[in-house]
Scaffold this motif. Structure first.
Motif, PDB file in Angstrom:
ATOM      1  N   THR A  47     -12.255   1.611  14.982  1.00 58.30           N
ATOM      2  CA  THR A  47     -11.556   0.568  14.262  1.00 58.30           C
ATOM      3  C   THR A  47     -11.351  -0.557  15.187  1.00 58.30           C
ATOM      4  O   THR A  47     -11.720  -1.967  15.134  1.00 58.30           O
ATOM      5  N   GLN A  48     -10.867  -0.313  16.491  1.00 55.29           N
ATOM      6  CA  GLN A  48     -10.586  -1.270  17.629  1.00 55.29           C
ATOM      7  C   GLN A  48     -11.957  -2.154  17.898  1.00 55.29           C
ATOM      8  O   GLN A  48     -11.931  -3.600  17.890  1.00 55.29           O
ATOM      9  N   ARG A  49     -13.293  -1.137  18.113  1.00 53.46           N
ATOM     10  CA  ARG A  49     -14.304  -2.018  18.398  1.00 53.46           C
ATOM     11  C   ARG A  49     -14.680  -2.843  17.251  1.00 53.46           C
ATOM     12  O   ARG A  49     -15.371  -3.975  17.519  1.00 53.46           O
ATOM     13  N   SER A  50     -14.591  -2.500  15.958  1.00 53.14           N
ATOM     14  CA  SER A  50     -15.050  -3.229  14.838  1.00 53.14           C
ATOM     15  C   SER A  50     -14.097  -4.637  14.780  1.00 53.14           C
ATOM     16  O   SER A  50     -14.695  -5.469  14.597  1.00 53.14           O
ATOM     17  N   LYS A  51     -12.917  -4.368  15.077  1.00 50.64           N
ATOM     18  CA  LYS A  51     -12.025  -5.659  14.821  1.00 50.64           C
ATOM     19  C   LYS A  51     -12.414  -6.615  15.995  1.00 50.64           C
ATOM     20  O   LYS A  51     -12.456  -7.812  15.824  1.00 50.64           O
ATOM     21  N   PHE A  52     -12.501  -6.059  17.210  1.00 49.06           N
ATOM     22  CA  PHE A  52     -13.168  -6.683  18.372  1.00 49.06           C
ATOM     23  C   PHE A  52     -14.345  -7.497  18.339  1.00 49.06           C
ATOM     24  O   PHE A  52     -14.293  -8.805  18.354  1.00 49.06           O
ATOM     25  N   ALA A  53     -15.379  -6.894  17.473  1.00 47.47           N
ATOM     26  CA  ALA A  53     -16.682  -7.498  17.370  1.00 47.47           C
ATOM     27  C   ALA A  53     -16.430  -8.646  16.278  1.00 47.47           C
ATOM     28  O   ALA A  53     -17.135  -9.896  16.211  1.00 47.47           O
ATOM     29  N   GLN A  54     -15.593  -8.482  15.284  1.00 47.98           N
ATOM     30  CA  GLN A  54     -15.480  -9.369  14.284  1.00 47.98           C
ATOM     31  C   GLN A  54     -14.599 -10.827  14.767  1.00 47.98           C
ATOM     32  O   GLN A  54     -14.969 -11.874  14.434  1.00 47.98           O
ATOM     33  N   VAL A  55     -13.728 -10.465  15.557  1.00 52.62           N
ATOM     34  CA  VAL A  55     -12.609 -11.829  16.163  1.00 52.62           C
ATOM     35  C   VAL A  55     -13.852 -12.385  17.014  1.00 52.62           C
ATOM     36  O   VAL A  55     -14.000 -13.600  17.339  1.00 52.62           O
ATOM     37  N   LEU A  56     -14.559 -11.728  17.899  1.00 58.75           N
ATOM     38  CA  LEU A  56     -15.478 -12.340  18.804  1.00 58.75           C
ATOM     39  C   LEU A  56     -16.530 -13.288  18.109  1.00 58.75           C
ATOM     40  O   LEU A  56     -16.801 -14.166  18.653  1.00 58.75           O
ATOM     41  N   GLU A  57     -16.954 -12.754  17.045  1.00 57.45           N
ATOM     42  CA  GLU A  57     -17.802 -13.846  16.301  1.00 57.45           C
ATOM     43  C   GLU A  57     -17.094 -14.994  15.667  1.00 57.45           C
ATOM     44  O   GLU A  57     -17.749 -15.873  15.723  1.00 57.45           O
ATOM     45  N   LEU A  58     -15.908 -15.047  15.530  1.00 56.76           N
ATOM     46  CA  LEU A  58     -14.990 -16.140  15.124  1.00 56.76           C
ATOM     47  C   LEU A  58     -14.868 -17.006  16.553  1.00 56.76           C
ATOM     48  O   LEU A  58     -15.045 -18.392  16.514  1.00 56.76           O
ATOM     49  N   LEU A  59     -14.375 -16.365  17.366  1.00 59.83           N
ATOM     50  CA  LEU A  59     -13.979 -17.168  18.728  1.00 59.83           C
ATOM     51  C   LEU A  59     -14.950 -17.693  19.794  1.00 59.83           C
ATOM     52  O   LEU A  59     -14.956 -18.689  20.327  1.00 59.83           O
ATOM     53  N   LYS A  60     -16.131 -17.000  19.847  1.00 61.26           N
ATOM     54  CA  LYS A  60     -17.307 -17.323  20.926  1.00 61.26           C
ATOM     55  C   LYS A  60     -17.634 -18.571  20.711  1.00 61.26           C
ATOM     56  O   LYS A  60     -17.997 -19.405  21.628  1.00 61.26           O
ATOM     57  N   PRO A  61     -18.117 -19.081  19.447  1.00 67.58           N
ATOM     58  CA  PRO A  61     -18.608 -20.331  19.056  1.00 67.58           C
ATOM     59  C   PRO A  61     -17.718 -21.512  19.457  1.00 67.58           C
ATOM     60  O   PRO A  61     -17.929 -22.656  19.416  1.00 67.58           O
ATOM     61  N   ILE A  62     -16.158 -20.996  19.577  1.00 70.28           N
ATOM     62  CA  ILE A  62     -15.187 -22.006  19.815  1.00 70.28           C
ATOM     63  C   ILE A  62     -14.324 -21.707  21.027  1.00 70.28           C
ATOM     64  O   ILE A  62     -13.214 -22.174  21.096  1.00 70.28           O
ATOM     65  N   THR A  63     -15.124 -21.325  21.830  1.00 68.87           N
ATOM     66  CA  THR A  63     -14.479 -21.075  23.156  1.00 68.87           C
ATOM     67  C   THR A  63     -14.063 -22.072  23.659  1.00 68.87           C
ATOM     68  O   THR A  63     -12.707 -22.127  24.119  1.00 68.87           O
ATOM     69  N   ALA A  64     -14.425 -23.533  23.915  1.00 67.84           N
ATOM     70  CA  ALA A  64     -13.765 -24.580  24.208  1.00 67.84           C
ATOM     71  C   ALA A  64     -12.416 -25.090  23.610  1.00 67.84           C
ATOM     72  O   ALA A  64     -11.530 -25.583  24.071  1.00 67.84           O
ATOM     73  N   TYR A  65     -12.607 -24.769  22.247  1.00 70.11           N
ATOM     74  CA  TYR A  65     -11.229 -25.117  21.481  1.00 70.11           C
ATOM     75  C   TYR A  65     -10.076 -24.076  21.735  1.00 70.11           C
ATOM     76  O   TYR A  65      -9.019 -24.497  21.845  1.00 70.11           O
ATOM     77  N   VAL A  66     -10.240 -23.010  21.844  1.00 67.34           N
ATOM     78  CA  VAL A  66      -9.367 -21.843  22.119  1.00 67.34           C
ATOM     79  C   VAL A  66      -8.789 -21.970  23.523  1.00 67.34           C
ATOM     80  O   VAL A  66      -7.570 -21.556  23.749  1.00 67.34           O
ATOM     81  N   ARG A  67      -9.516 -22.406  24.568  1.00 66.56           N
ATOM     82  CA  ARG A  67      -9.312 -22.625  25.781  1.00 66.56           C
ATOM     83  C   ARG A  67      -8.105 -23.697  25.839  1.00 66.56           C
ATOM     84  O   ARG A  67      -7.055 -23.555  26.711  1.00 66.56           O
ATOM     85  N   ILE A  68      -8.070 -24.761  24.983  1.00 66.71           N
ATOM     86  CA  ILE A  68      -6.900 -25.496  24.630  1.00 66.71           C
ATOM     87  C   ILE A  68      -6.008 -24.996  23.862  1.00 66.71           C
ATOM     88  O   ILE A  68      -4.641 -25.080  24.093  1.00 66.71           O
ATOM     89  N   GLY A  69      -6.332 -24.505  22.743  1.00 65.02           N
ATOM     90  CA  GLY A  69      -5.319 -23.711  21.751  1.00 65.02           C
ATOM     91  C   GLY A  69      -4.637 -22.680  21.944  1.00 65.02           C
ATOM     92  O   GLY A  69      -3.236 -22.573  21.668  1.00 65.02           O
ATOM     93  N   PHE A  70      -4.883 -21.863  23.163  1.00 62.60           N
ATOM     94  CA  PHE A  70      -4.180 -20.776  23.618  1.00 62.60           C
ATOM     95  C   PHE A  70      -3.740 -21.028  25.097  1.00 62.60           C
ATOM     96  O   PHE A  70      -3.191 -19.888  25.753  1.00 62.60           O
ATOM     97  N   LYS A  71      -3.963 -22.156  25.634  1.00 65.14           N
ATOM     98  CA  LYS A  71      -3.722 -22.284  27.105  1.00 65.14           C
ATOM     99  C   LYS A  71      -1.996 -21.976  27.328  1.00 65.14           C
ATOM    100  O   LYS A  71      -1.613 -21.459  28.479  1.00 65.14           O
ATOM    101  N   THR A  72      -1.336 -22.377  26.423  1.00 64.70           N
ATOM    102  CA  THR A  72       0.192 -21.946  26.858  1.00 64.70           C
ATOM    103  C   THR A  72       0.491 -20.643  26.434  1.00 64.70           C
ATOM    104  O   THR A  72       1.658 -20.116  26.999  1.00 64.70           O
ATOM    105  N   TYR A  73      -0.283 -19.603  25.987  1.00 65.10           N
ATOM    106  CA  TYR A  73       0.041 -18.189  25.662  1.00 65.10           C
ATOM    107  C   TYR A  73      -0.862 -17.526  26.782  1.00 65.10           C
ATOM    108  O   TYR A  73      -0.586 -16.494  26.562  1.00 65.10           O
ATOM    109  N   ALA A  74      -1.393 -18.078  27.365  1.00 66.76           N
ATOM    110  CA  ALA A  74      -2.403 -17.222  28.583  1.00 66.76           C
ATOM    111  C   ALA A  74      -1.553 -16.963  29.779  1.00 66.76           C
ATOM    112  O   ALA A  74      -1.469 -17.632  30.713  1.00 66.76           O
ATOM    113  N   LYS A  75      -1.163 -15.685  29.457  1.00 60.00           N
ATOM    114  CA  LYS A  75      -0.040 -15.455  30.827  1.00 60.00           C
ATOM    115  C   LYS A  75      -0.838 -14.078  31.462  1.00 60.00           C
ATOM    116  O   LYS A  75      -1.127 -13.021  30.775  1.00 60.00           O
TER     117      LYS A  75
END
Length: 212
Positions: A47-75
């Motif tokens: 289950t965890q691997r499948s979820k990880f793979a699906q989320v990676l498909e969404l986030l990998k093309p928008i890496t530059a975006y989430v670097r801004i979008g989640f920077k305040t939660y990157a602890k």
């Protein structure tokens, strides 16, 4: 066998029982040896691997975006890993083997800046038009806050976005997409960041738009 480098007060290198000693940039540390996994394909792991793979498909093309979008939660982790952690945990419904990725529960940005108000996305010629109400003055919202529209194409695992598109006061922006996306259904999100980049708003899922 491990070797003590500086007497009993120093670190050691090598292996002692189930402990491995080493150093990184002059800092000594110890870690446990990896344990043998008797069943690497348990229900939870699959289950965890499948979820990880699906989320990676969404986030990998928008890496530059989430670097801004989640920077305040990157602890103590990267912004990308913070986005992965949040979405693997929260962006699914159902249970194994019938769990489903839910874009409406996914976030591409997360923060305390006041979100967009009355936002929606519609098809425009060659792209997607994002619109919202100017709610400057409500909460932490400022007229100079910068819109961050994003369009993700799940058919191609590709995305287009802009992290400096328009101000909150502008209330609209059209994001151009590739011509060969015509007829394909895409997922739309809208976030905001403050003009100085220090604050980020939690993204809004604006539904799917078929590119015309």
């Amino acid at each position: 066998m491990g070797t003590i480098k500086q007497g009993i007060w120093g670190g050691f290198s090598g292996k002692v029982g189930t402990v491995i000693g080493s150093s990184w940039k002059g800092i000594s540390y110890m870690r446990g040896r990896a344990q043998h996994v008797h069943n690497p394909k348990t229900e939870g792991q699959i289950t965890q691997r499948s979820k990880f793979a699906q989320v990676l498909e969404l986030l990998k093309p928008i890496t530059a975006y989430v670097r801004i979008g989640f920077k305040t939660y990157a602890k103590q982790q990267t912004a990308f890993n913070a986005a992965m952690t949040y979405n693997v945990k929260n962006a699914f419904s159902g249970t194994y083997p019938n769990f489903v990725f839910e874009p409406s529960q996914a976030l591409v940005s997360r923060g305390t800046l006041t979100q967009a108000k009355s936002a929606f996305a519609t098809a425009a010629v060659g792209g997607v038009q994002f619109s919202w109400a100017d709610n400057s003055g409500e909460g932490s919202a400022q007229s100079t806050d910068v819109a961050m529209p994003l369009v993700f194409n799940p058919v191609r695992n590709e995305a287009v976005f802009n992290t400096s598109a328009a101000s909150r006061a502008d209330t609209t922006i059209t994001l151009a997409v590739p011509a060969d996306w015509v007829g394909e259904s895409c997922i739309c999100f809208l976030g905001f960041q403050s003009a100085d980049g220090n604050e980020v708003a939690t993204s809004l899922y604006l539904g799917n738009v078929t590119i015309s």
